[in-house]
Scaffold this motif. Structure first.
Motif, mmCIF file in Angstrom:
data_model
loop_
_atom_site.group_PDB
_atom_site.id
_atom_site.type_symbol
_atom_site.label_atom_id
_atom_site.label_comp_id
_atom_site.label_asym_id
_atom_site.label_seq_id
_atom_site.Cartn_x
_atom_site.Cartn_y
_atom_site.Cartn_z
ATOM 1 N N GLY A 193 0.785 -1.227 0.000
ATOM 2 C CA GLY A 193 0.000 0.000 0.000
ATOM 3 C C GLY A 193 0.815 1.275 0.000
ATOM 4 N N MET A 194 2.109 1.168 0.247
ATOM 5 C CA MET A 194 2.934 2.371 0.221
ATOM 6 C C MET A 194 3.120 2.836 -1.221
ATOM 7 N N GLU A 195 3.000 4.130 -1.425
ATOM 8 C CA GLU A 195 3.143 4.674 -2.765
ATOM 9 C C GLU A 195 4.593 4.589 -3.227
ATOM 10 N N THR A 196 4.758 4.414 -4.522
ATOM 11 C CA THR A 196 6.098 4.421 -5.108
ATOM 12 C C THR A 196 6.292 5.712 -5.891
ATOM 13 N N GLN A 197 7.530 6.057 -6.128
ATOM 14 C CA GLN A 197 7.826 7.273 -6.875
ATOM 15 C C GLN A 197 7.307 7.149 -8.301
ATOM 16 N N GLN A 198 6.708 8.218 -8.785
ATOM 17 C CA GLN A 198 6.252 8.278 -10.169
ATOM 18 C C GLN A 198 7.283 9.018 -11.019
ATOM 19 N N GLU A 199 7.362 8.647 -12.286
ATOM 20 C CA GLU A 199 8.251 9.370 -13.192
ATOM 21 C C GLU A 199 7.839 10.838 -13.261
ATOM 22 N N ALA A 200 8.830 11.709 -13.394
ATOM 23 C CA ALA A 200 8.549 13.130 -13.547
ATOM 24 C C ALA A 200 7.717 13.362 -14.796
ATOM 25 N N GLU A 201 6.904 14.407 -14.779
ATOM 26 C CA GLU A 201 6.057 14.725 -15.921
ATOM 27 C C GLU A 201 6.902 15.032 -17.152
ATOM 28 N N ALA A 202 6.416 14.578 -18.296
ATOM 29 C CA ALA A 202 7.138 14.816 -19.553
ATOM 30 C C ALA A 202 7.238 16.298 -19.880
ATOM 31 N N THR A 203 6.320 17.101 -19.324
ATOM 32 C CA THR A 203 6.353 18.545 -19.602
ATOM 33 C C THR A 203 7.651 19.194 -19.138
ATOM 34 N N HIS A 204 8.304 18.600 -18.136
ATOM 35 C CA HIS A 204 9.588 19.140 -17.683
ATOM 36 C C HIS A 204 10.625 19.082 -18.791
#
Length: 386
Positions: A193-204
């Motif tokens: 249930g612990m959240e994992t890191q998401q990839e940074a937004e492509a807009t960056h």
């Protein structure tokens, strides 16, 4: 109103206020505070990798001692106390979820007196905790406003260098432990249930700014001491530290050890293409635009691959679909970067099946771990500009 000070933390997931219990609080695993090796936390190195890894672990142990000494004198210029340091380390360790890492920093933190119960102290600690959690879990959300919030609660220029070195160091340590645990065949233990890191937004990455500017003052060469000047001259030529060294030289002893680690990890990657892919994809996941741009400028000849990296993991997987070796490596990098607590022996076996030797796999994954540290320093201590 009289300010009160309480001792100890009675739980693993700490909060910003200490327990009001009068009994001495004990960590869940008290022996975790007194391990023989505070960096590897007593994980044994495989015989065939001892020579290579010792050159990285030795400066890492020295840096640990600099960041987390038993006593930390504070002053007007350096306000980040022993409690602040270990509280930050535990916050970051909890984000990454490596159990032995959490146990260690919880055990180190537990006996320390917490800050007084004033509103100002609570707010200061809350800001520090929020910043540490964000830079650990979602590096790309950190910006000049986040730095300003730390300055608003009293953190100095020197404190900003230290807190970001601590966060980067724990990020590196967590991934080194994850790599070694997987290499040694130890099963993963993560909290469901612990959240994992998401990839940074492509807009960056839609536009590619060409420069990086420090967000805090660099060392003033007119008043820098001899040790700072020597450290700066020695490490600034290293590509990973070219822009960061003038900022990190405020704490030159820490810079010296980081420089040693960078130099050693870089020397362990003979395959330039695969090393480039690891560094570029790690920067893409973490949202370190400058690190990504530097990789593109200094090693990319495949326009399609660069375009895929800018698009993110799914686009990269489609582009590498027919290149099983590179695709397997990219998947390992993604998991190690986003969820180190879930990095298991399975990932190693997949790399071995694709023709990587154990040593080559470890070396490339160590590069991923180091890049995550440098990515966070670049994001936290400056900003990109056209």
């Amino acid at each position: 109103m009289e300010q009160r000070r309480f001792t100890g933390k009675s739980h693993w997931y700490h909060e910003t206020q200490s327990s009001t219990s009068r009994a001495q609080a004990l960590p869940l695993v008290p022996e975790a505070a007194t391990v023989n090796d505070p960096f590897l936390l007593d994980l044994a190195l495989p015989d065939e990798l001892i020579t290579d890894l010792d050159t990285i672990v030795a400066p890492a142990r020295k840096l640990y001692a600099l960041l987390f000494p038993q006593r930390v004198p504070t002053s007007r210029l350096r306000t980040f106390s022993a409690y602040d340091r270990l509280s930050t380390a535990l916050t970051v360790a909890q984000v990454f979820g490596i159990q032995r890492l959490c146990n260690h920093y919880a055990a180190r933190l537990a006996p320390l007196p917490g800050p007084d119960s004033s509103r100002e102290s609570n707010y200061r600690l809350a800001q520090i905790t929020q910043y540490a959690r964000q830079l650990a879990a979602s590096p790309s959300v950190i910006d000049a406003r986040a730095r300003q919030q730390l300055e608003d609660v009293g953190l100095t220029l020197y404190d900003l260098v230290v807190i970001n070195q601590i966060i980067g160091f724990i990020a590196f340590q967590a991934r080194v432990l994850a790599i070694l645990q997987a290499l040694l065949g130890q099963p993963v233990r993560f909290i469901p249930g612990m959240e994992t890191q998401q990839e940074a937004e492509a807009t960056h990455f839609a536009e590619m700014p060409m420069t990086w500017k420090p967000g805090i003052d660099i060392v003033d060469l007119r008043i820098a001491n001899a040790a700072q000047m020597e450290s700066l001259a020695h490490w600034q030529p290293l590509p990973e530290l070219r822009l960061l060294a003038p900022v990190l030289a405020h704490e030159h002893l820490q810079l010296n050890e980081l420089g040693e680690i960078c130099q050693r990890v870089t020397s362990l990657n003979p395959n330039k293409h695969l090393g480039w892919l690891v560094a570029a994809y790690t920067a893409r996941i973490n949202g370190s635009v400058n690190c990504f741009v530097e990789r593109v400028q200094n090693g990319a000849h495949d326009v399609e691959l660069v375009h895929a990296l800018r698009g993110g993991g799914r686009e990269l997987s489609r582009t590498l679909g027919g290149q099983s070796k590179e695709n397997t490596l990219a998947q390992a990098v993604q998991l190690l970067t986003c969820a180190p607590d879930r990095f298991s022996p399975v990932q190693f076996s997949l790399l071995i099946e694709q023709g990587f030797s154990r040593q080559a796999a470890v070396n490339l994954l160590l590069r991923c771990a180091l890049c995550g540290w440098v990515n966070r320093l670049k994001i936290a201590l400056g900003q990109t500009a056209d």
